[in-house]
Structures are given as C-alpha cells and as structure tokens.
Design a protein around this motif. Structure first.
Motif, PDB file in Angstrom:
ATOM      1  N   THR A   4     -54.932  24.349 -49.087  1.00  0.00           N
ATOM      2  CA  THR A   4     -53.624  23.877 -49.535  1.00  0.00           C
ATOM      3  C   THR A   4     -53.455  22.401 -49.191  1.00  0.00           C
ATOM      4  OG1 THR A   4     -52.471  24.353 -47.465  1.00  0.00           O
ATOM      5  CG2 THR A   4     -52.639  26.161 -49.055  1.00  0.00           C
ATOM      6  N   ILE A   5     -52.516  21.796 -49.845  1.00  0.00           N
ATOM      7  CA  ILE A   5     -52.205  20.388 -49.593  1.00  0.00           C
ATOM      8  C   ILE A   5     -51.753  20.210 -48.151  1.00  0.00           C
ATOM      9  CG2 ILE A   5     -50.650  18.493 -50.207  1.00  0.00           C
ATOM     10  CD1 ILE A   5     -52.680  18.995 -52.348  1.00  0.00           C
ATOM     11  N   ASP A   6     -50.969  21.166 -47.632  1.00  0.00           N
ATOM     12  CA  ASP A   6     -50.489  21.069 -46.252  1.00  0.00           C
ATOM     13  C   ASP A   6     -51.649  21.105 -45.256  1.00  0.00           C
ATOM     14  OD1 ASP A   6     -47.870  20.909 -47.101  1.00  0.00           O
ATOM     15  OD2 ASP A   6     -47.504  23.075 -46.890  1.00  0.00           O
ATOM     16  N   GLU A   7     -52.630  21.962 -45.511  1.00  0.00           N
ATOM     17  CA  GLU A   7     -53.789  22.032 -44.609  1.00  0.00           C
ATOM     18  C   GLU A   7     -54.595  20.742 -44.660  1.00  0.00           C
ATOM     19  OE1 GLU A   7     -55.706  25.518 -46.109  1.00  0.00           O
ATOM     20  OE2 GLU A   7     -54.692  26.843 -44.686  1.00  0.00           O
ATOM     21  N   LEU A   8     -54.790  20.220 -45.854  1.00  0.00           N
ATOM     22  CA  LEU A   8     -55.517  18.971 -46.015  1.00  0.00           C
ATOM     23  C   LEU A   8     -54.773  17.824 -45.341  1.00  0.00           C
ATOM     24  CD1 LEU A   8     -57.937  17.507 -47.234  1.00  0.00           C
ATOM     25  CD2 LEU A   8     -56.584  17.204 -49.311  1.00  0.00           C
ATOM     26  N   THR A   9     -53.472  17.773 -45.523  1.00  0.00           N
ATOM     27  CA  THR A   9     -52.653  16.735 -44.910  1.00  0.00           C
ATOM     28  C   THR A   9     -52.695  16.837 -43.389  1.00  0.00           C
ATOM     29  OG1 THR A   9     -51.184  16.731 -46.826  1.00  0.00           O
ATOM     30  CG2 THR A   9     -50.327  15.750 -44.802  1.00  0.00           C
ATOM     31  N   ALA A  11     -55.093  18.108 -41.566  1.00  0.00           N
ATOM     32  CA  ALA A  11     -56.429  17.699 -41.116  1.00  0.00           C
ATOM     33  C   ALA A  11     -56.559  16.177 -41.129  1.00  0.00           C
ATOM     34  CB  ALA A  11     -57.504  18.333 -41.986  1.00  0.00           C
ATOM     35  N   GLN A  12     -56.060  15.539 -42.169  1.00  0.00           N
ATOM     36  CA  GLN A  12     -56.113  14.080 -42.236  1.00  0.00           C
ATOM     37  C   GLN A  12     -55.250  13.446 -41.148  1.00  0.00           C
ATOM     38  OE1 GLN A  12     -54.997  13.306 -46.301  1.00  0.00           O
ATOM     39  NE2 GLN A  12     -57.130  13.263 -46.992  1.00  0.00           N
ATOM     40  N   LYS A  13     -54.088  14.020 -40.914  1.00  0.00           N
ATOM     41  CA  LYS A  13     -53.195  13.512 -39.871  1.00  0.00           C
ATOM     42  C   LYS A  13     -53.860  13.622 -38.508  1.00  0.00           C
ATOM     43  CE  LYS A  13     -48.623  14.164 -37.869  1.00  0.00           C
ATOM     44  NZ  LYS A  13     -47.407  14.976 -37.857  1.00  0.00           N
ATOM     45  N   ALA A  14     -54.515  14.735 -38.239  1.00  0.00           N
ATOM     46  CA  ALA A  14     -55.206  14.912 -36.961  1.00  0.00           C
ATOM     47  C   ALA A  14     -56.329  13.890 -36.808  1.00  0.00           C
ATOM     48  CB  ALA A  14     -55.763  16.332 -36.849  1.00  0.00           C
ATOM     49  N   GLY A  15     -57.044  13.636 -37.877  1.00  0.00           N
ATOM     50  CA  GLY A  15     -58.112  12.635 -37.836  1.00  0.00           C
ATOM     51  C   GLY A  15     -57.577  11.244 -37.553  1.00  0.00           C
ATOM     52  N   VAL A  16     -56.483  10.880 -38.202  1.00  0.00           N
ATOM     53  CA  VAL A  16     -55.881   9.561 -38.000  1.00  0.00           C
ATOM     54  C   VAL A  16     -55.333   9.444 -36.578  1.00  0.00           C
ATOM     55  CG1 VAL A  16     -53.955   8.068 -38.705  1.00  0.00           C
ATOM     56  CG2 VAL A  16     -55.396   9.152 -40.433  1.00  0.00           C
ATOM     57  N   ALA A  90     -65.387   7.200 -21.380  1.00  0.00           N
ATOM     58  CA  ALA A  90     -65.042   8.594 -21.092  1.00  0.00           C
ATOM     59  C   ALA A  90     -63.772   9.015 -21.838  1.00  0.00           C
ATOM     60  CB  ALA A  90     -64.866   8.793 -19.592  1.00  0.00           C
ATOM     61  N   ALA A  91     -62.785   8.147 -21.884  1.00  0.00           N
ATOM     62  CA  ALA A  91     -61.534   8.480 -22.587  1.00  0.00           C
ATOM     63  C   ALA A  91     -61.774   8.626 -24.084  1.00  0.00           C
ATOM     64  CB  ALA A  91     -60.488   7.409 -22.318  1.00  0.00           C
ATOM     65  N   ILE A  92     -62.579   7.735 -24.656  1.00  0.00           N
ATOM     66  CA  ILE A  92     -62.875   7.822 -26.084  1.00  0.00           C
ATOM     67  C   ILE A  92     -63.647   9.100 -26.381  1.00  0.00           C
ATOM     68  CG2 ILE A  92     -64.252   6.778 -27.940  1.00  0.00           C
ATOM     69  CD1 ILE A  92     -63.350   4.046 -26.826  1.00  0.00           C
ATOM     70  N   VAL A  93     -64.603   9.429 -25.538  1.00  0.00           N
ATOM     71  CA  VAL A  93     -65.397  10.647 -25.739  1.00  0.00           C
ATOM     72  C   VAL A  93     -64.517  11.891 -25.615  1.00  0.00           C
ATOM     73  CG1 VAL A  93     -67.238  12.056 -24.723  1.00  0.00           C
ATOM     74  CG2 VAL A  93     -67.616   9.633 -25.137  1.00  0.00           C
ATOM     75  N   ARG A  94     -63.549  11.873 -24.704  1.00  0.00           N
ATOM     76  CA  ARG A  94     -62.628  13.017 -24.577  1.00  0.00           C
ATOM     77  C   ARG A  94     -61.871  13.247 -25.874  1.00  0.00           C
ATOM     78  NH1 ARG A  94     -61.481  11.007 -19.512  1.00  0.00           N
ATOM     79  NH2 ARG A  94     -59.606  10.010 -20.264  1.00  0.00           N
ATOM     80  N   HIS A  95     -61.372  12.164 -26.475  1.00  0.00           N
ATOM     81  CA  HIS A  95     -60.639  12.299 -27.740  1.00  0.00           C
ATOM     82  C   HIS A  95     -61.551  12.799 -28.855  1.00  0.00           C
ATOM     83  CE1 HIS A  95     -56.881  10.606 -26.350  1.00  0.00           C
ATOM     84  NE2 HIS A  95     -57.507   9.549 -25.872  1.00  0.00           N
ATOM     85  N   ALA A  96     -62.731  12.228 -28.942  1.00  0.00           N
ATOM     86  CA  ALA A  96     -63.673  12.634 -29.989  1.00  0.00           C
ATOM     87  C   ALA A  96     -64.112  14.085 -29.804  1.00  0.00           C
ATOM     88  CB  ALA A  96     -64.890  11.710 -30.000  1.00  0.00           C
ATOM     89  N   THR A  97     -64.350  14.480 -28.569  1.00  0.00           N
ATOM     90  CA  THR A  97     -64.776  15.852 -28.286  1.00  0.00           C
ATOM     91  C   THR A  97     -63.679  16.843 -28.643  1.00  0.00           C
ATOM     92  OG1 THR A  97     -66.236  15.101 -26.524  1.00  0.00           O
ATOM     93  CG2 THR A  97     -65.590  17.414 -26.476  1.00  0.00           C
ATOM     94  N   ALA A  98     -62.450  16.515 -28.294  1.00  0.00           N
ATOM     95  CA  ALA A  98     -61.333  17.407 -28.620  1.00  0.00           C
ATOM     96  C   ALA A  98     -61.213  17.584 -30.138  1.00  0.00           C
ATOM     97  CB  ALA A  98     -60.031  16.859 -28.041  1.00  0.00           C
ATOM     98  N   GLN A  99     -61.338  16.489 -30.874  1.00  0.00           N
ATOM     99  CA  GLN A  99     -61.253  16.581 -32.334  1.00  0.00           C
ATOM    100  C   GLN A  99     -62.429  17.383 -32.887  1.00  0.00           C
ATOM    101  OE1 GLN A  99     -58.818  15.863 -34.235  1.00  0.00           O
ATOM    102  NE2 GLN A  99     -59.736  15.999 -36.241  1.00  0.00           N
TER     103      GLN A  99
END
Length: 172
Positions: A4-9, A11-16, A90-99
């Motif tokens: 759905t558009i909501d799911e895609l949106t 996912a994009q929001k989480a990436g941003v 380490a902080a950047i890796v934490r964010h990337a790992t969580a995503q």
C-alpha cells in the motif's frame, strides 16, 4: 511486500529518519573535532604567549627546561581524536544496524505471509528466499564482527602509543 501507499510511505520515512540521524551524528562528531582543535590551538597559543612574556622563545624554552610534555599533549590529542571518531562511528553504526534489523524483520514477516498464501509447489522458492536472507544476515554479521575487531585493534594501538609516549616522556 510493500503493498500500500501507506506502507511505502512509512518505509521511506523510516529511511529518511535514519539518514538524518546518521547525518546528525556525523555533524556532531565534526563539531567535537572542531572544538578539540580550537582548544588545542588556544592552549598552544597561550603557552607560546606565556613564553614570549617571559622573554623566551617558545620552543627553545620548553626544550631547555627538559619539558617533554609536548609528547604527552600530542598523545592525548591523538587519543581524543580517536575517541571522537570511534564514538561517531559507533553511533552511526547503531542507527544503521537498527534500520537494517527493522527492514530484515519486515522482509522475513512478508516472506512468511507470502509462504502462507503461496500455491502448492512454491516451497522451493520460499526455501531459496529464506536461504538468501540467512546468507545475507551471516555476511552482515561477519562484516560487523570484522569492523568491531578493527576498531578494537585501532583502540589498542592508540592506547599502547599513548602509554609509551607518556612513559617515554616521564623517563626523559
């Protein structure tokens, strides 16, 4: 998958949001490094001004007194720079790992749902997809462990360098 558009949106929001979080960490690390450099520059300038006020040439005065704290200050500076880089990384890796973990969880859940709805005989394709995801996770884990080992080795080397510089300056 994302149907759905909501799911895609979402996912994009989480990436941003993850990108912004990692960018903020990088900028924060840069700010810390700039503050450290300004502090070191200010302290060095103050030492030089004090030496000049005493009628001494800054570098010659320290050498004639046997002041080897320059080595200690350099070792401390290198340690602080390493700590800033390691903390930022380490902080950047934490964010990337969580995503990454969130995305893998979503893919695995969607794959499970697809397997439930798949027609008979699709088990081979589902098994292949699960194998691919497992292999990707294993690769990610191995890269993550290698990066951690490299950071630990670098930190150990910085600690050894700092100790030897400090002990060498005290011995002299």
């Amino acid at each position: 998958m994302l149907t759905t558009i909501d799911e895609l949106t979402a996912a994009q929001k989480a990436g941003v949001q993850t990108l912004f979080a990692m960018t903020n960490e990088a900028v924060s690390g840069f700010e810390k490094l700039a503050q450290l450099n300004l502090r070191v520059l200010r302290d060095g300038t103050q030492r030089a001004m004090d030496a000049l006020a005493n009628g001494e040439a800054p570098g010659i005065a320290a050498a004639s007194r046997g002041d080897l704290s320059v080595i200690e200050r350099a070792a401390l500076y290198n340690r602080q720079v390493f700590d800033i880089f390691a903390g930022t990384q380490a902080a950047i890796v934490r964010h990337a790992t969580a995503q990454y973990e969130k995305q893998i969880g979503t893919v695995q859940a969607e794959l499970g749902d697809a397997a439930q709805r798949a027609p008979a005989g699709a088990e081979v394709a589902v098994t292949a997809m699960n194998s691919a995801i497992t292999a990707a996770n294993a690769f990610y884990e191995s890269v993550w462990k290698t990066v951690q080992q490299a950071v630990q080795t670098a930190e150990s080397n910085v600690n050894v360098m700092t100790r030897s510089a400090t002990s060498g300056s005290h011995a002299a």
